[in-house]
Design a protein around this motif. Structure first.
Motif, PDB file in Angstrom:
ATOM      1  N   VAL A 185       0.880  -1.167   0.000  1.00 14.77           N
ATOM      2  CA  VAL A 185       0.000   0.000   0.000  1.00 14.77           C
ATOM      3  C   VAL A 185       0.917   1.216   0.000  1.00 14.77           C
ATOM      4  O   VAL A 185       1.703   1.412   0.930  1.00 14.77           O
ATOM      5  CB  VAL A 185      -0.911   0.019   1.241  1.00 14.77           C
ATOM      6  N   ASP A 187       1.779   5.492  -0.829  1.00 11.54           N
ATOM      7  CA  ASP A 187       1.263   6.867  -0.856  1.00 11.54           C
ATOM      8  C   ASP A 187       0.028   7.054   0.036  1.00 11.54           C
ATOM      9  O   ASP A 187      -0.892   7.808  -0.289  1.00 11.54           O
ATOM     10  CB  ASP A 187       0.917   7.285  -2.294  1.00 11.54           C
ATOM     11  N   SER A 188      -0.004   6.326   1.161  1.00 16.28           N
ATOM     12  CA  SER A 188      -1.122   6.469   2.101  1.00 16.28           C
ATOM     13  C   SER A 188      -0.632   7.216   3.332  1.00 16.28           C
ATOM     14  O   SER A 188       0.432   6.913   3.876  1.00 16.28           O
ATOM     15  CB  SER A 188      -1.669   5.103   2.509  1.00 16.28           C
ATOM     16  N   GLU A 189      -1.407   8.140   3.768  1.00 14.00           N
ATOM     17  CA  GLU A 189      -1.027   8.915   4.950  1.00 14.00           C
ATOM     18  C   GLU A 189      -1.148   8.089   6.220  1.00 14.00           C
ATOM     19  O   GLU A 189      -0.414   8.316   7.192  1.00 14.00           O
ATOM     20  CB  GLU A 189      -1.924  10.158   5.042  1.00 14.00           C
ATOM     21  N   TYR A 190      -2.031   7.087   6.203  1.00 12.82           N
ATOM     22  CA  TYR A 190      -2.328   6.347   7.432  1.00 12.82           C
ATOM     23  C   TYR A 190      -1.822   4.893   7.415  1.00 12.82           C
ATOM     24  O   TYR A 190      -1.473   4.348   8.457  1.00 12.82           O
ATOM     25  CB  TYR A 190      -3.831   6.356   7.694  1.00 12.82           C
TER      26      TYR A 190
END
Length: 437
Positions: A185, A187-190
């Motif tokens: 996963v 480029d996810s901030e979380y």
């Protein structure tokens, strides 16, 4: 045998008869094959200058032999995938008739058909100048050899280091050739995807417990992407803020989180570096099978004639193969350089042997210059002791003390600095073509 004895004796009536006796005995006893070794009439200069030149030539001889052995070994290293083809790539240029100077022959043929190359080493110049030409040529070859082999060895080391990284276990090896963008996963901030190494016996335990090792683990997010003998590499996706807690709980269960974060640019760079190094190494030796098969060729339609001494029925050593087509085609730059400059160094080395025979013969037999050089090729190793006895008997009259010292090691030769085993009643030099032993 690839061993030669280069000797000389005065060319007066008595010693010419001694040479004939030597040829008769060695021929009848099948001890050696003998040929005349032609040396030009050099400018002698003073005897004092010859003494100094003798020492310089001895050092240069050792240096030249060491250099060609190192170059032969470099050919072995570069041709690591075709070591059986090495010998046929160690050839020498010319040394025969003038019209054949550009043709390649095997080393034994070059020595037995030796002719002084007047164009490269002008015999009319003072001996010091001729030796200087040879010394500078060999020194430059060594400088270039060091530079080229250093670059090649650096390339090999870098490649080996990368290869080691790709051959270890899952704990140490690079993962750039295992993982793919789809495994993570990004480029996810979380969210973040971690890689976990799980022992093979614990696969079932992992599947049952990974979701509960910490809060905020994404259900059904694990996938096995690689295995080795000890275990497997699994992905797991979770929230960034529980990374530390997940690592602690995983460790307690003997699961190891591998520190790896997917960086597409870095992975691409590493893959490209491996590809480039493999390509660069291969290109240093890139010889087609066709070129290799022609590597031992000599000259197209010529048979080289040599007048043998004491063995006229023995056929000449010349070869009659097709001249190599498209010389160097399909070969990498390092192999091509090694072949060309090995030939140059080898040719220079045999010219040095000729110079040593000339200088030592003048010092030993005096002026005016009047000696005959002869090349002996012992038929087999077991013949050498008997051959030495024959030579000692035939030329004993040249130096009774030296002849006696061969039989009795306790006899010292006044004023002689060499060990007894290096000094004989006749001028003697050894040529060993076993360069790959």
């Amino acid at each position: 045998m690839s061993e030669f004895w280069l000797i000389s004796a005065p060319r007066d009536k008595e010693n010419l008869q001694a040479l004939e006796r030597m040829n008769t005995v060695t021929s009848k006893s099948n001890l050696s094959y003998n040929t005349k070794f032609t040396i030009p009439d050099f400018k002698v200069g003073t005897l004092d200058s010859l003494v100094g030149l003798s020492d310089e030539l001895a050092k240069l001889d050792i240096f030249a032999e060491s250099l060609i052995r190192r170059m032969a070994q470099s050919v072995v290293e570069v041709m690591e995938d075709s070591k059986g083809k090495v010998q046929e790539n160690l050839l020498a240029n010319g040394g025969l008739k003038e019209k054949m100077k550009c043709l390649k022959i095997d080393l034994t043929s070059f020595v037995t058909h030796f002719e002084w190359d007047v164009a490269k080493y002008p015999a009319k110049q003072p001996l010091v100048s001729v030796v200087d030409i040879l010394a500078k040529q060999l020194a430059q070859i060594e400088i270039d050899l060091k530079s080229r082999t250093a670059a090649y060895n650096t390339l090999k080391t870098n490649l080996e280091n990368l290869e080691k990284k790709s051959m270890g276990n899952l704990f140490t090896r690079t993962l750039s050739d295992i993982v793919s963008k789809e495994d993570f996963v990004l480029d996810s901030e979380y969210l973040i995807t971690l890689l976990v190494i799980v022992p093979k016996p614990s696969y079932v335990q992992w599947q049952k417990t990974y979701e509960s090792l910490s809060d905020m683990v994404v259900p059904r997010s694990t996938k096995l992407i690689a295995e080795d003998k000890e275990g497997g590499l699994f992905t797991v996706t979770l929230f960034r803020k529980v990374i530390d807690d997940f690592k602690t709980k995983a460790k307690e269960n003997k699961f190891t989180v591998r520190e790896f974060y997917y960086d597409e640019k870095e992975i691409k760079r590493e893959r490209e570096e491996m590809t480039r190094l493999l390509s660069d190494k291969k290109q240093q030796y890139q010889t087609s099978c066709v070129a290799l098969k022609k590597g031992s060729s000599t000259f197209p339609d010529h048979k080289v004639k040599v007048t043998p001494l004491g063995n006229p029925d023995r056929p000449a050593a010349g070869q009659s193969d097709r001249e190599r087509e498209n010389e160097g085609e399909g070969e990498g730059p390092l192999l091509r350089w090694l072949k060309v400059h090995f030939s140059e160094a080898f040719v220079a080395w045999i010219h040095l042997k000729a110079l040593r025979v000339f200088v030592e013969s003048v010092l030993r037999y005096g002026l005016p210059v009047n000696f005959q050089a002869v090349l002996l090729q012992p038929h087999k190793k077991s013949c050498t002791k008997r051959l030495r006895q024959v030579l000692n008997s035939v030329f004993r009259h040249l130096d009774e003390v030296a002849a006696a010292s061969i039989l009795d090691a306790s006899v010292e030769i006044p004023g002689l600095q060499l060990s007894n085993q290096d000094y004989f009643p006749y001028v003697y030099f050894h040529i060993d073509l076993s360069l790959l032993d």
